[in-house]
Enzyme design. Structure first.
Site, PDB file in Angstrom:
ATOM      1  CE  LYS A 122      31.643 -17.672 -57.527  1.00 38.92           C
ATOM      2  NZ  LYS A 122      33.263 -18.405 -57.252  1.00 38.92           N
ATOM      3  CG  ASP A 140      30.780 -19.898 -52.355  1.00 39.98           C
ATOM      4  OD1 ASP A 140      29.975 -20.364 -51.699  1.00 39.98           O
ATOM      5  OD2 ASP A 140      31.870 -19.160 -51.929  1.00 39.98           O
TER       6      ASP A 140
END
Ligand code: SF4
Length: 211
Positions: A122, A140
């Site tokens: 991420k 996320d």
């Protein structure tokens, strides 16, 4: 709408009209600052990170200064973001990695970014998408929740969600699409109670259409 690629395009167009300025909430001036901010953002709010990084970057404005920092001083500064011992160790290690392995410049490739302490997929996608204009699907908690509710993926793990969206979403809009779903998750498709009655993409949302 049955064609998922067309569905993504429609969602993108509608959300872009609603959130024309969607961008990362982490304040930064360069790739170094975004790399540090995104490492610190694990399990805390962007607002909290932004408060801390003002102080952190005033004392340690670049990788060479941070890699030489006294870890106790860094722990003191990053304490409000939680998990401060691990985060202090990771950001000092990431700064050292940037200096020692990449000549002082934050790297661009996924593999190189993943070699830095505290940088996961991420975080690497945030950096690649926002600093280097690379296609990046940024998974996320907000993105995952909204993508699942919209019916864009049935995967449960971040890697599977990323793969599903990468396969459907044109490269040119992947980063922006990520931010649009992120902001939509923060403002409308919230975790506890999605505000479906005022949602602009409800007509193509699997959750809405099936409930
Ligand atoms: S219709 Fe409801 S569940 Fe679907 S995206 Fe909008 S707010 Fe989320």
């Amino acid at each position: 709408m049955t064609d998922p690629a067309k569905k993504i395009q429609k969602i993108y167009t509608i959300l872009k009209g609603n959130y024309p300025e969607a961008a990362t909430f982490l304040v930064h001036r360069n790739p170094y600052e975004l790399m540090i901010a995104v490492i610190l953002s694990a399990r805390t709010t962007d607002e909290q990170v932004n408060k801390v990084t003002v102080k952190l970057f005033a004392e340690y404005p670049d990788p060479p200064s941070l890699m030489k920092a006294d870890i106790k001083d860094v722990e003191r500064i990053v304490f409000p973001t939680g998990f401060y011992k691990t985060k202090a160790r990771n950001i000092i290690g990431a700064a050292a990695g940037v200096v020692e392995k990449f000549g002082g410049n934050v790297p661009r490739s996924m593999d190189e970014l993943l070699s830095l302490p505290g940088v996961g997929r991420k975080s690497a996608n945030v950096i690649r998408g926002h600093c280097f204009n690379k296609p990046a699907v940024i998974v996320d908690t907000h993105f995952s929740r909204v993508a699942k509710r919209l019916g864009l993926t049935e995967a449960v793990d971040p890697g599977g969600i990323e793969r599903d969206i990468v396969s459907l979403c044109p490269k040119a809009i992947q980063t922006e699409f990520s931010m649009l779903l992120n902001v939509h998750g923060r403002e409308v498709c919230t975790a506890r109670k999605p505000h479906c009655s005022s949602c602009p993409v409800s007509s193509v949302c699997s959750f809405f259409c099936n409930n």
